[in-house]
Scaffold this active site. Structure first.
Site, PDB file in Angstrom:
ATOM      1  N   ASP A 120       3.959  -5.016  16.358  1.00 28.38           N
ATOM      2  CA  ASP A 120       4.216  -4.673  14.960  1.00 28.38           C
ATOM      3  C   ASP A 120       3.381  -3.465  14.543  1.00 28.38           C
ATOM      4  O   ASP A 120       3.878  -2.529  13.907  1.00 28.38           O
ATOM      5  CB  ASP A 120       3.893  -5.889  14.084  1.00 28.38           C
ATOM      6  CG  ASP A 120       3.988  -5.591  12.602  1.00 28.38           C
ATOM      7  OD1 ASP A 120       5.099  -5.630  12.057  1.00 28.38           O
ATOM      8  OD2 ASP A 120       2.937  -5.317  11.978  1.00 28.38           O
ATOM      9  N   ILE A 139       0.844  -1.193   0.000  1.00 25.61           N
ATOM     10  CA  ILE A 139       0.000   0.000   0.000  1.00 25.61           C
ATOM     11  C   ILE A 139       0.882   1.248   0.000  1.00 25.61           C
ATOM     12  O   ILE A 139       1.703   1.415   0.893  1.00 25.61           O
ATOM     13  CB  ILE A 139      -0.908   0.043   1.245  1.00 25.61           C
ATOM     14  CG1 ILE A 139      -1.786  -1.198   1.324  1.00 25.61           C
ATOM     15  CG2 ILE A 139      -1.766   1.296   1.249  1.00 25.61           C
ATOM     16  CD1 ILE A 139      -2.563  -1.299   2.617  1.00 25.61           C
ATOM     17  N   LYS A 165       4.460   0.526  13.353  1.00 25.79           N
ATOM     18  CA  LYS A 165       4.001   1.169  12.120  1.00 25.79           C
ATOM     19  C   LYS A 165       3.287   2.484  12.381  1.00 25.79           C
ATOM     20  O   LYS A 165       3.494   3.466  11.650  1.00 25.79           O
ATOM     21  CB  LYS A 165       3.101   0.192  11.351  1.00 25.79           C
ATOM     22  CG  LYS A 165       3.865  -1.020  10.822  1.00 25.79           C
ATOM     23  CD  LYS A 165       2.940  -2.087  10.270  1.00 25.79           C
ATOM     24  CE  LYS A 165       3.735  -3.290   9.759  1.00 25.79           C
ATOM     25  NZ  LYS A 165       2.849  -4.396   9.310  1.00 25.79           N
TER      26      LYS A 165
END
Length: 432
Positions: A198, A133, A202
């Protein structure tokens, strides 16, 4: 003019990146001028999905980052070390860097960007967030005219797959986790994914880009999905919600000095919300700003092809700039990063949100009244209180609050836990 790449790592993403660079036909013409000079691997004897000349393979990763013939170092080995040290050494030797390493960039971006700006080289990280993305470049360039207010994302494919399977098939977390591991969607040690770590990496990267400041990774509140049960999924469905692991960066309006809220946690998402229908291993990131309004980026959040696509896009961005100005005295501000100050992050206790809470209580008169009184004493307004059935001899009560200050809610819960009639509080989940 030929540009030479040093590739650190030939795993899933490394092999996908090499595959694109070795087969430029039908792709952007800029790829014709990019060659792979060296590839760093753990073992020279391992069988791989892609064939490369043996003379360009090496186990000496430091030799790659110091090689004077290499223009761009692509770091795809993951983990904190030696990745961080290799990135810094590459910068020291005048190399531009492309990385997919969210763990390193979430923790050491200020150090890395400071070194890069001093050396007048680029460090690009599109592949570190959202796989294929495009989100990093749009935040820095396409949407750069906006004042960003919110970033809300499903940014971990493993947890989204698990929650999707739990929702669609009515199975519990542990069963779906084993299935995800068998399919390769979850690691043998899934802690970083299912624990929300995780996703926290981000959102700290995205927050820094959107709000123009450094972010301390430890300032991101983090809660995973390991306590979500099939019962919670079922109650969410009955109430008109689905459960998603959301990563949220929110700028508090009219705060002086400016403050952010940064958090990762399971969330009841209304079925009418754009993120409610993002299923499987897909990712989606909703960005809100002025004057834009809302825009959503959606697609595969991991895997060889999608992530390699983002890696090569960063390589091409650097090559494009080098073509036009190889000896630039200043870095292109649309590609480089130079945040000066750390963002102030509001503590989780000051967040205003709604809550879903499930109680197991002794079946005695007045329990609901005691719950309502305890919440009221802490300024927690209730939207609904429903007794939904029994588990054995214990009554099961579900409470949904209006938007309340989290610190007040926690104080109310602490008091409620001391009530004799309350035997257990299996679930507390925030509501979007």
């Amino acid at each position: 003019m030929a540009f030479k790449i040093g590739l650190l790592g030939l795993g899933t993403v490394g092999a996908g990146t090499a595959e694109i660079l070795l087969n430029p036909e039908g792709r952007h013409p800029l790829l014709q001028d990019i060659t792979i000079e060296q590839v760093g691997v753990k073992s020279l004897d391992k069988k791989r999905s892609i064939e490369l000349p043996t003379e360009i393979l090496t186990t000496d990763l430091e030799a790659i980052v110091t090689n004077p013939d290499i223009d761009i170092v692509v770091e795809l080995i993951g983990g904190l070390e030696p990745a961080r040290s290799l990135i810094l050494k590459a910068i020291e030797h005048g190399k531009h860097v492309v990385t997919a390493n969210k763990a390193v960039m979430a923790r050491f971006a200020p150090e890395i960007y400071e070194a890069a700006n001093k050396a007048k080289v680029y460090v690009l990280l599109e592949a570190a967030v959202g796989g294929g993305i495009p989100i990093v470049e749009p935040l820095k360039q396409s949407l750069g005219a906006n004042r960003f207010e919110n970033i809300i994302g499903i940014v971990n494919g493993t947890t989204n797959y698990i929650l999707t399977q739990m929702t669609q098939n009515g199975v519990d977390f542990e069963e779906v986790l084993k299935e995800a591991q068998a399919l390769g969607y979850a690691e043998a040690d899934p802690t970083a994914d299912v624990g929300g770590l995780d996703a926290a990496d981000k959102i700290s990267i995205l927050a820094s880009l959107a709000f123009g400041g450094k972010v301390k990774r430890e300032d991101v509140y983090c809660e995973g999905i390991t306590k979500i049960t099939s019962s919670d999924i079922s109650y969410a469905e009955k109430l008109g919600f689905v459960i998603k692991l959301l990563a949220i960066a929110h700028k508090l309006p009219q705060s002086e000095p400016e403050k952010l809220q940064l958090r990762v946690h399971p969330t009841f998402v209304p079925k009418s919300h754009p993120l409610a229908n993002i299923n499987g291993v897909n990712n989606a990131i909703l960005v809100e700003g002025q004057p834009l309004g809302q825009v959503m980026f959606y697609g595969p959040g991991a895997g060889s092809g999608p992530t390699a696509s983002a890696v090569v896009a960063d390589i091409m961005n650097i090559v494009g700039v080098l073509y036009s100005n190889n000896k630039a005295e200043k870095l292109d501000p649309l590609l480089s990063c130079s945040p000066q100050n750390y963002c102030l992050v509001s503590p989780i206790e000051d967040v205003y949100t709604r809550f879903y809470t499930r109680f197991l209580c002794a079946d005695v008169p007045g329990v609901i009244g005691h719950l309502g009184m305890a919440f009221g004493e802490h300024d927690v307004s209730l939207e609904s209180v429903v007794q939904i059935g029994f588990q054995g001899e214990l009554a099961e009560i579900v409470v949904v609050t209006h938007k309340v200050r989290e610190g007040n809610f926690r104080s109310a819960i602490e008091e409620i836990q001391s009530l004799n009639a309350i035997k257990n509080i299996p679930s507390i989940i925030r509501v979007l």
